[in-house]
Design a protein around this motif. Structure first.
Motif, PDB file in Angstrom:
ATOM      1  N   GLU A 133      54.537  19.839 -30.275  1.00 39.75           N
ATOM      2  CA  GLU A 133      54.171  19.249 -31.555  1.00 39.75           C
ATOM      3  C   GLU A 133      54.614  17.401 -31.543  1.00 39.75           C
ATOM      4  OE1 GLU A 133      52.308  19.843 -34.032  1.00 39.75           O
ATOM      5  OE2 GLU A 133      52.796  18.085 -35.134  1.00 39.75           O
TER       6      GLU A 133
ATOM      7  N   ASN B 206      51.993  14.401 -31.451  1.00 37.98           N
ATOM      8  CA  ASN B 206      52.218  13.338 -32.282  1.00 37.98           C
ATOM      9  C   ASN B 206      52.294  11.959 -31.761  1.00 37.98           C
ATOM     10  OD1 ASN B 206      52.078  14.894 -34.729  1.00 37.98           O
ATOM     11  ND2 ASN B 206      54.336  14.803 -35.014  1.00 37.98           N
ATOM     12  N   VAL B 207      52.954  12.000 -30.567  1.00 32.59           N
ATOM     13  CA  VAL B 207      52.708  10.613 -29.689  1.00 32.59           C
ATOM     14  C   VAL B 207      51.588  10.103 -29.390  1.00 32.59           C
ATOM     15  CG1 VAL B 207      53.747   9.458 -27.608  1.00 32.59           C
ATOM     16  CG2 VAL B 207      55.264  11.157 -28.731  1.00 32.59           C
TER      17      VAL B 207
ATOM     18  N   ARG C 299      48.686  11.253 -30.890  1.00 31.02           N
ATOM     19  CA  ARG C 299      47.653  11.097 -31.954  1.00 31.02           C
ATOM     20  C   ARG C 299      48.063  10.017 -32.923  1.00 31.02           C
ATOM     21  NH1 ARG C 299      47.781  16.304 -35.208  1.00 31.02           N
ATOM     22  NH2 ARG C 299      46.195  15.141 -36.396  1.00 31.02           N
ATOM     23  N   HIS C 300      49.459   9.568 -32.998  1.00 34.70           N
ATOM     24  CA  HIS C 300      49.896   8.754 -34.177  1.00 34.70           C
ATOM     25  C   HIS C 300      50.432   7.444 -33.414  1.00 34.70           C
ATOM     26  CE1 HIS C 300      48.829  11.790 -36.658  1.00 34.70           C
ATOM     27  NE2 HIS C 300      49.672  12.601 -35.980  1.00 34.70           N
ATOM     28  N   SER C 301      51.130   7.613 -32.446  1.00 39.47           N
ATOM     29  CA  SER C 301      52.232   6.482 -32.095  1.00 39.47           C
ATOM     30  C   SER C 301      51.538   5.246 -31.350  1.00 39.47           C
ATOM     31  CB  SER C 301      53.402   6.870 -31.228  1.00 39.47           C
ATOM     32  OG  SER C 301      52.816   6.865 -29.967  1.00 39.47           O
TER      33      SER C 301
ATOM     34  N   ASP D 268      59.475   7.841 -28.104  1.00 42.69           N
ATOM     35  CA  ASP D 268      58.075   7.185 -27.774  1.00 42.69           C
ATOM     36  C   ASP D 268      58.533   5.577 -28.303  1.00 42.69           C
ATOM     37  OD1 ASP D 268      57.058   6.267 -30.506  1.00 42.69           O
ATOM     38  OD2 ASP D 268      56.488   8.685 -30.644  1.00 42.69           O
TER      39      ASP D 268
ATOM     40  N   THR E 199      54.294   2.944 -32.876  1.00 41.91           N
ATOM     41  CA  THR E 199      54.250   2.066 -34.109  1.00 41.91           C
ATOM     42  C   THR E 199      55.318   2.429 -35.071  1.00 41.91           C
ATOM     43  OG1 THR E 199      52.646   3.623 -34.875  1.00 41.91           O
ATOM     44  CG2 THR E 199      51.810   1.584 -33.866  1.00 41.91           C
ATOM     45  N   GLY E 200      55.865   3.704 -34.854  1.00 44.52           N
ATOM     46  CA  GLY E 200      56.721   4.449 -35.823  1.00 44.52           C
ATOM     47  C   GLY E 200      56.084   4.943 -37.128  1.00 44.52           C
ATOM     48  N   LEU E 201      56.621   5.863 -37.826  1.00 45.54           N
ATOM     49  CA  LEU E 201      56.140   6.490 -38.864  1.00 45.54           C
ATOM     50  C   LEU E 201      56.023   5.533 -40.054  1.00 45.54           C
ATOM     51  CD1 LEU E 201      57.817   8.813 -37.447  1.00 45.54           C
ATOM     52  CD2 LEU E 201      56.916  10.338 -39.239  1.00 45.54           C
TER      53      LEU E 201
ATOM     54  N   LEU F 183      55.481   6.836 -44.988  1.00 47.67           N
ATOM     55  CA  LEU F 183      56.438   8.041 -45.121  1.00 47.67           C
ATOM     56  C   LEU F 183      57.610   7.795 -46.013  1.00 47.67           C
ATOM     57  CD1 LEU F 183      56.102   8.976 -41.405  1.00 47.67           C
ATOM     58  CD2 LEU F 183      55.023   9.955 -43.461  1.00 47.67           C
TER      59      LEU F 183
ATOM     60  N   GLY G 233      54.208  15.800 -43.050  1.00 44.93           N
ATOM     61  CA  GLY G 233      53.400  16.709 -43.028  1.00 44.93           C
ATOM     62  C   GLY G 233      53.655  18.083 -42.311  1.00 44.93           C
ATOM     63  N   VAL G 234      52.536  18.699 -41.973  1.00 42.58           N
ATOM     64  CA  VAL G 234      52.716  20.234 -41.702  1.00 42.58           C
ATOM     65  C   VAL G 234      53.295  20.215 -40.290  1.00 42.58           C
ATOM     66  CG1 VAL G 234      51.399  22.365 -41.118  1.00 42.58           C
ATOM     67  CG2 VAL G 234      50.575  20.793 -42.865  1.00 42.58           C
ATOM     68  N   GLY G 235      52.948  19.501 -39.278  1.00 42.37           N
ATOM     69  CA  GLY G 235      53.773  19.416 -37.910  1.00 42.37           C
ATOM     70  C   GLY G 235      55.055  19.254 -38.080  1.00 42.37           C
ATOM     71  N   ILE G 236      55.607  18.126 -38.786  1.00 40.32           N
ATOM     72  CA  ILE G 236      57.122  17.980 -38.739  1.00 40.32           C
ATOM     73  C   ILE G 236      57.776  19.204 -39.692  1.00 40.32           C
ATOM     74  CG2 ILE G 236      58.819  16.166 -39.569  1.00 40.32           C
ATOM     75  CD1 ILE G 236      56.819  13.850 -38.851  1.00 40.32           C
TER      76      ILE G 236
ATOM     77  N   THR H   2      59.635   5.876 -32.236  1.00 43.26           N
ATOM     78  CA  THR H   2      60.120   7.125 -32.805  1.00 43.26           C
ATOM     79  C   THR H   2      61.031   8.037 -31.838  1.00 43.26           C
ATOM     80  OG1 THR H   2      58.169   7.136 -34.280  1.00 43.26           O
ATOM     81  CG2 THR H   2      59.192   9.251 -34.083  1.00 43.26           C
TER      82      THR H   2
HETATM   83  N1  ADP Z   1      55.437   9.893 -32.841  1.00 41.36           N
HETATM   84  C1  ADP Z   1      54.931   9.371 -33.811  1.00 41.36           C
HETATM   85  N2  ADP Z   1      54.574   7.957 -34.050  1.00 41.36           N
HETATM   86  C2  ADP Z   1      54.110   7.326 -35.298  1.00 41.36           C
HETATM   87  N3  ADP Z   1      53.626   8.196 -36.203  1.00 41.36           N
HETATM   88  C3  ADP Z   1      53.899   9.472 -36.485  1.00 41.36           C
HETATM   89  C4  ADP Z   1      54.593  10.168 -35.262  1.00 41.36           C
HETATM   90  N4  ADP Z   1      54.763  11.240 -35.432  1.00 41.36           N
HETATM   91  C5  ADP Z   1      54.424  11.647 -36.779  1.00 41.36           C
HETATM   92  N5  ADP Z   1      53.741  10.441 -37.358  1.00 41.36           N
HETATM   93  C6  ADP Z   1      53.240  10.460 -38.470  1.00 41.36           C
HETATM   94  O1  ADP Z   1      53.744  11.427 -39.457  1.00 41.36           O
HETATM   95  C7  ADP Z   1      52.550  12.090 -39.972  1.00 41.36           C
HETATM   96  C8  ADP Z   1      53.056  13.691 -40.064  1.00 41.36           C
HETATM   97  O2  ADP Z   1      53.060  14.056 -38.830  1.00 41.36           O
HETATM   98  P1  ADP Z   1      52.697  15.670 -38.607  1.00 41.36           P
HETATM   99  O3  ADP Z   1      53.884  16.384 -39.769  1.00 41.36           O
HETATM  100  O4  ADP Z   1      53.063  16.090 -37.237  1.00 41.36           O
HETATM  101  O5  ADP Z   1      51.253  15.934 -39.183  1.00 41.36           O
HETATM  102  P2  ADP Z   1      50.166  15.755 -38.447  1.00 41.36           P
HETATM  103  O6  ADP Z   1      50.563  15.455 -37.024  1.00 41.36           O
HETATM  104  O7  ADP Z   1      49.130  17.040 -38.606  1.00 41.36           O
HETATM  105  O8  ADP Z   1      49.575  14.638 -39.302  1.00 41.36           O
HETATM  106  C9  ADP Z   1      51.467  11.762 -39.051  1.00 41.36           C
HETATM  107  O9  ADP Z   1      50.138  11.880 -39.625  1.00 41.36           O
HETATM  108  C10 ADP Z   1      51.750  10.465 -38.637  1.00 41.36           C
HETATM  109  O10 ADP Z   1      51.359   9.365 -39.556  1.00 41.36           O
END
Ligand code: ADP
Ligand code: MG
Length: 396
Positions: free
Chosen positions: A302, A306-307, A309-311, A333, A336-338, A341, A353-356, A379
């Motif tokens: 997971e 996340n790295v 899809r989001h970072s 990683d 950009t950081g979260l 939130l 979110g659900v993953g975390i 992050t």
């Molecule tokens: N490594 C990361 N770098 C940047 N943002 C992150 C990272 N991990 C999580 N996030 C942010 O936290 C949110 C919640 O993550 P998560 O609970 O895994 O749900 P999802 O991946 O389904 O959106 C993400 O939508 C994203 O905005």
């Protein structure tokens, strides 16, 4: 114009005009907004209001001595067998907490917080604690506050019964744990089915197609091309089914262990995402109990997803190591950081979110914890699970 205005005061007040003005300003600053209608008797109002609250409430003076308690406090004290006729009024609450501090961590924390609040270093303290009561084990939330009133320094102690909330939370955690376990079992079953049946059938199709292709040398161009396409499709499907099956449940996790499974995960992830993963595993503590290995593998999966899809980071680091009684997995990683939130002031991420929350739940089921620290330079996800200390027997 009311009786505090300088003009009115000037007729009788012998003080110099500037000092009179300063005194007036100070008085005006202390004047509180009207809360009680003029014909209401304040003590009766105070008493009925305090007594209507379900929390057990005591009001302390600035030295920590109890100066008032409400009905819920009196009833609890009575039911708990405290003989004192005053229900604690006149006792010093800080002294009571300090006397109990040697035997109870909760009392020690409360005493420390109360001292800080009395010194004006903080305004509020909250703590959840378990407690034996005449109705059996219960949970309470203690809240200590210093209402912001300039003239009288008071401290309010409120113990609220949160047993029902706690029970619901425990039930929810139990249910979520069960769901997660069932999900893992289901994935394992689907993975096995895909691997043992569908993949085997696809393999048979590729072999048959190859034999057909080789055994029929003079078929026309169209048939040859069709056979070749069929072969390619079958090989591609086989590859996809294998990947899907491994992602659903890596067979390596059961057979060769977490270290090998993490290396496999990191390699595949790098190929699919183009993100370079540096992996460092020192003394992984294996063999690990299966639930621990599964939870850490899922966290790594997971966190890496996340790295990707989001970072926005092009590199990630994955580390696994054990201390004496913990096994720890870190995923870092430099992205950009979260952003959007709920963050505590120190950059620590609490809930999202659900993953975390899924990662957190998995670890909590095993007595472990998830910490996420995040800032503009990246992050850091850190998962820890307690394991049997070195030298003692490992439950497998
Ligand atoms: N490594 C990361 N770098 C940047 N943002 C992150 C990272 N991990 C999580 N996030 C942010 O936290 C949110 C919640 O993550 P998560 O609970 O895994 O749900 P999802 O991946 O389904 O959106 C993400 O939508 C994203 O905005
Ligand atoms: Mg996610």
């Amino acid at each position: 114009m009311d009786h505090l205005t300088p003009d009115h005061a000037s007729s009788e007040d012998p003080r110099p005009r500037s000092r009179r003005r300063a005194a007036t300003r100070a008085l005006e600053a202390h004047r509180l907004p009207t809360l009680i209608a003029p014909d209401v008797e304040p003590e009766a109002l105070l008493r009925s209001t305090l007594d209507a609250l379900s929390a057990h409430i005591a009001v302390l003076d600035e030295a920590g001595t109890i100066i008032a308690v409400n009905q819920a406090w009196r009833a609890f004290a009575h039911a708990s067998g405290y003989a004192d006729d005053n229900h604690g009024v006149g006792m010093n609450y800080l002294a009571v907490c300090e006397a109990a501090a040697a035997l109870s961590k909760d009392a020690a924390r409360t005493a420390e917080a109360l001292r800080d609040i009395m010194a004006g270093d903080r305004c509020e303290f909250r703590m959840e604690y378990p407690c034996r009561s005449p109705q059996g084990p219960r949970w309470f939330q203690l809240r200590v506050t210093r209402p912001d009133q300039a003239q009288t320094r008071r401290i309010v102690i409120a113990h609220e019964d949160i047993t029902e909330v706690k029970r619901t939370q425990e039930e929810l955690a139990r249910l979520s744990g069960r769901l997660m376990h069932l999900q893992d079992e289901e994935r394992r079953a689907i993975a096995r089915e895909l691997h043992d049946t569908t993949a085997q059938n696809l393999l048979a199709i590729t072999l048959n197609t190859t034999r057909l292709h080789e055994g029929l040398p003079d078929v026309g161009e169209l048939a040859r091309r069709t056979l070749m396409e069929t072969l390619e499709l079958a090989e591609q499907s086989l590859q996809e089914v294998r990947t899907l099956s491994y992602l659903l449940h890596p067979p390596l996790l059961d057979d060769i262990g977490l270290t090998a499974a993490l290396s496999w995960l990191a390699r595949g992830f790098s190929q699919r995402s183009g993100i370079q993963v540096d992996i460092s595993i020192e003394n992984s503590g294996e063999p690990l109990p299966r639930p621990t290995a599964t939870a850490l593998y899922r966290v790594a999966q997971e966190a890496l997803s996340n790295v990707h899809r989001h970072s926005g980071s092009k590199r990630a680091r994955l580390a696994l190591y054990r201390t004496n009684d913990m096994v720890q997995l870190d995923v870092l990683d430099s992205g950009t950081g979260l952003r959007s939130l709920l963050k505590a002031g120190n950059g620590e991420v609490r809930q999202i979110g659900v993953g975390i929350s899924g990662m957190r739940l998995r670890l909590e089921q095993l007595g472990g914890q998830l910490d996420i620290r995040s800032g503009p330079s990246g992050t850091h996800v850190s998962a820890r699970v307690p394991i049997a200390p070195v030298g003692s027997e490992q439950p497998l």
